[in-house]
Design a protein around this motif. Sequence first.
Motif, PDB file in Angstrom:
ATOM      1  N   ILE A   1       0.850  -1.180   0.000  1.00 52.51           N
ATOM      2  CA  ILE A   1       0.000   0.000   0.000  1.00 52.51           C
ATOM      3  C   ILE A   1       0.884   1.226   0.000  1.00 52.51           C
ATOM      4  O   ILE A   1       1.936   1.263   0.640  1.00 52.51           O
ATOM      5  N   VAL A   2       0.458   2.210  -0.777  1.00 54.30           N
ATOM      6  CA  VAL A   2       1.149   3.491  -0.816  1.00 54.30           C
ATOM      7  C   VAL A   2       0.220   4.517  -0.173  1.00 54.30           C
ATOM      8  O   VAL A   2      -0.957   4.656  -0.569  1.00 54.30           O
ATOM      9  N   ARG A   3       0.706   5.274   0.840  1.00 45.22           N
ATOM     10  CA  ARG A   3      -0.124   6.237   1.554  1.00 45.22           C
ATOM     11  C   ARG A   3       0.711   7.458   1.926  1.00 45.22           C
ATOM     12  O   ARG A   3       1.948   7.433   1.840  1.00 45.22           O
ATOM     13  N   THR A   4      -0.008   8.489   2.382  1.00 45.51           N
ATOM     14  CA  THR A   4       0.696   9.709   2.766  1.00 45.51           C
ATOM     15  C   THR A   4       1.343   9.533   4.124  1.00 45.51           C
ATOM     16  O   THR A   4       0.845   8.812   5.004  1.00 45.51           O
ATOM     17  N   LEU A   5       2.507  10.160   4.301  1.00 42.80           N
ATOM     18  CA  LEU A   5       3.240  10.053   5.553  1.00 42.80           C
ATOM     19  C   LEU A   5       2.525  10.781   6.687  1.00 42.80           C
ATOM     20  O   LEU A   5       2.507  10.307   7.831  1.00 42.80           O
TER      21      LEU A   5
ATOM     22  N   PRO B   1      -4.656   6.768   1.700  1.00 41.34           N
ATOM     23  CA  PRO B   1      -4.206   6.000   0.527  1.00 41.34           C
ATOM     24  C   PRO B   1      -3.987   6.912  -0.678  1.00 41.34           C
ATOM     25  O   PRO B   1      -4.738   7.884  -0.882  1.00 41.34           O
ATOM     26  N   ILE B   2      -2.986   6.601  -1.491  1.00 44.86           N
ATOM     27  CA  ILE B   2      -2.674   7.398  -2.686  1.00 44.86           C
ATOM     28  C   ILE B   2      -3.042   6.572  -3.920  1.00 44.86           C
ATOM     29  O   ILE B   2      -2.433   5.528  -4.185  1.00 44.86           O
ATOM     30  N   GLU B   3      -4.051   7.039  -4.642  1.00 41.57           N
ATOM     31  CA  GLU B   3      -4.504   6.358  -5.850  1.00 41.57           C
ATOM     32  C   GLU B   3      -3.610   6.723  -7.030  1.00 41.57           C
ATOM     33  O   GLU B   3      -3.083   7.828  -7.113  1.00 41.57           O
ATOM     34  N   ASN B   4      -3.440   5.726  -7.960  1.00 44.98           N
ATOM     35  CA  ASN B   4      -2.672   5.915  -9.203  1.00 44.98           C
ATOM     36  C   ASN B   4      -1.198   6.266  -8.957  1.00 44.98           C
ATOM     37  O   ASN B   4      -0.572   6.940  -9.772  1.00 44.98           O
ATOM     38  N   ALA B   5      -0.679   5.821  -7.844  1.00 43.88           N
ATOM     39  CA  ALA B   5       0.767   5.977  -7.629  1.00 43.88           C
ATOM     40  C   ALA B   5       1.501   4.950  -8.485  1.00 43.88           C
ATOM     41  O   ALA B   5       1.050   3.818  -8.662  1.00 43.88           O
ATOM     42  N   SER B   6       2.647   5.332  -9.036  1.00 46.51           N
ATOM     43  CA  SER B   6       3.478   4.406  -9.828  1.00 46.51           C
ATOM     44  C   SER B   6       4.401   3.625  -8.903  1.00 46.51           C
ATOM     45  O   SER B   6       5.063   4.211  -8.038  1.00 46.51           O
ATOM     46  N   VAL B   7       4.432   2.292  -9.103  1.00 40.19           N
ATOM     47  CA  VAL B   7       5.256   1.414  -8.274  1.00 40.19           C
ATOM     48  C   VAL B   7       6.176   0.600  -9.178  1.00 40.19           C
ATOM     49  O   VAL B   7       5.709  -0.026 -10.145  1.00 40.19           O
TER      50      VAL B   7
ATOM     51  N   GLY C   1      -5.144   2.756  -2.766  1.00 41.25           N
ATOM     52  CA  GLY C   1      -3.696   2.897  -2.644  1.00 41.25           C
ATOM     53  C   GLY C   1      -2.958   1.574  -2.631  1.00 41.25           C
ATOM     54  O   GLY C   1      -1.770   1.515  -2.291  1.00 41.25           O
ATOM     55  N   GLU C   2      -3.629   0.503  -3.012  1.00 40.33           N
ATOM     56  CA  GLU C   2      -3.046  -0.831  -2.929  1.00 40.33           C
ATOM     57  C   GLU C   2      -2.527  -1.317  -4.288  1.00 40.33           C
ATOM     58  O   GLU C   2      -3.046  -0.922  -5.341  1.00 40.33           O
TER      59      GLU C   2
ATOM     60  N   LEU D   1       4.662   8.354   1.417  1.00 31.37           N
ATOM     61  CA  LEU D   1       5.195   9.466   0.630  1.00 31.37           C
ATOM     62  C   LEU D   1       4.830  10.798   1.291  1.00 31.37           C
ATOM     63  O   LEU D   1       3.748  10.959   1.851  1.00 31.37           O
ATOM     64  N   GLU D   2       5.724  11.749   1.178  1.00 29.30           N
ATOM     65  CA  GLU D   2       5.440  13.101   1.654  1.00 29.30           C
ATOM     66  C   GLU D   2       4.811  13.905   0.529  1.00 29.30           C
ATOM     67  O   GLU D   2       5.156  13.730  -0.652  1.00 29.30           O
ATOM     68  N   GLU D   3       3.910  14.797   0.906  1.00 27.09           N
ATOM     69  CA  GLU D   3       3.339  15.704  -0.085  1.00 27.09           C
ATOM     70  C   GLU D   3       4.361  16.792  -0.371  1.00 27.09           C
ATOM     71  O   GLU D   3       4.779  17.540   0.534  1.00 27.09           O
ATOM     72  N   ALA D   4       4.778  16.865  -1.634  1.00 27.30           N
ATOM     73  CA  ALA D   4       5.826  17.825  -2.003  1.00 27.30           C
ATOM     74  C   ALA D   4       5.987  17.814  -3.511  1.00 27.30           C
ATOM     75  O   ALA D   4       5.488  16.928  -4.207  1.00 27.30           O
ATOM     76  N   TYR D   5       6.667  18.840  -3.986  1.00 28.46           N
ATOM     77  CA  TYR D   5       7.040  18.894  -5.398  1.00 28.46           C
ATOM     78  C   TYR D   5       8.560  18.966  -5.447  1.00 28.46           C
ATOM     79  O   TYR D   5       9.185  19.751  -4.721  1.00 28.46           O
ATOM     80  N   GLU D   6       9.131  18.125  -6.262  1.00 21.51           N
ATOM     81  CA  GLU D   6      10.591  18.138  -6.370  1.00 21.51           C
ATOM     82  C   GLU D   6      11.005  17.656  -7.742  1.00 21.51           C
ATOM     83  O   GLU D   6      10.222  16.996  -8.442  1.00 21.51           O
TER      84      GLU D   6
END
Length: 527
Positions: A448-452, A457-463, A480-481, A522-527
Amino acid sequence: MNRILSIIFLFITISLQAQDYNLTKIGGLDYDQNVSDIWGYVDAEGTEYAIMGIGNGTAIISLADPTNPVEVAFVGGGNSIWRDMKTWGDYAYITTEAADGVLIIDLSDIQNGNQTSSFYTPTLNINGNPGTLQTIHNLYIDENGYMYIAGSNLNSGGVLIFDLNNDPENPIFVGACEAIYSHDVYVRNDTVWSSNVNDDNFSAIDVSDKANPVTLSYTNTSFLFTHNAWLSDSGQHLFTTDERNNANVDSYDVSDVNNIERLDTWHPLDTEGTNVVPHNVHVKDDYLVISYYTDGLKIVDAHRPHNLVEVGSYDTYLGDGGGTEGCWGAYPFLPSGRIIASDIATGLYVFDVEYVRACYLEGNVVDQLTQIPLNAVTIEISSSPLLTEESKSNGDYAMGQVTPGVFDVTYSKPGYFPQTISVTLTNGVVTIQDVELVPMVPTSASGIVRTLSNGTPIENASVRLGNDDFTFLLTTDSNGEFSINDIFAAEYTVYAGKWGYTTEEVAFSIGLGTTNSVIIELEEAYE
């Protein structure tokens, strides 16, 4: 320009063939006609000689100065492309298929340049079939002074036995083995080892009663064309050649003649598949000295007869490919330790030899999960040329090389993860390397991918899930799975990211019979 290219091509060809090592040519003698087999003799003063078959006779060559061999006697005979010879005391016995019978040469005064000779062509009655001994392919003389004739015009070519003890110039016929064609023969301790080239096998024959030989067993060789055979010093092992393209030299445990076991097969790796042909093998101090026709002279360490390893080579033949040109025979039993060899087209060779024990690599390969032995595992030593072997049905493997050092050894088999191990190899040392290969058994994994900050849950995250062997690209769902149902147990790295979030990396160990799940935040941020 064409001449320059031809010279370059010739140089490249010779360079590719220049693989000579542990054998140094110190002398030779050319002949203007083809030569055949070779044997050695030592006179009363300790001078060594080569006895070599020539197209129209037999040459006696002094090696008093091994760098400058000199022919000191020549005995003519019928024209033949092959002659074979052995010695007993001060006598040489030569056979040919030119209808000469047995040429017997008295060498007792050869140091003074004198020799006498005669042809032995007796009329024999074998099992009620009378005939005159004329054509003979080969012979051997055992430690008790009995001469064994192979491949003659009598007894269908089966082995004939003669006693040399009473009068070496007039052998006495004492018995005949079974009437099947014998191409070559070796005898020790009243056991005949007959190479039955037309019957695909070698036979062991008890000749303790020479008037009534008894055949004990037959054994097929790996290429079914048994040309010659020679016993180890211990008498427990036999080595054979099959005179066919790409054929092997075989090793056998003959300690029980009724249950003979093949232990190993060997052929030169650097000319594998090029139709080279083995001719004759002899054994000295558990080294095989092999005349290998167009591949020249080979020395193979047979100290561990289940693990034959090449440790010396000299190519007397500048061409390539197969055929019956090149090195006919080799004799390694001179007191000086030198080897004399005959090349069909270029005559006599005299070699200094360095006998070196191999670096042995042996072990066992099993399945890591079941501990069941694995057969047909490919084992490769990263030397030049690349050395390759396969494990047997019990998982055992045995291989080696002459060059010591540290080498990568790779073990691979379909359905298993390959494994590479660094191994130190030392001359004369058996390095044991057992291996457990990890099976590629499919299992499942999820994450699962989620916000720190709050675990949303984070939808459509690339893994990206991968290692050196495999890579899987996935996308998380609305929860987020992500999941995968066909992945192999191993160590992986997982990367996850999405626009508006950082990209994170975590280690993920996937095993069998366990719940394989990972959380990436994952942290919310732009980098």
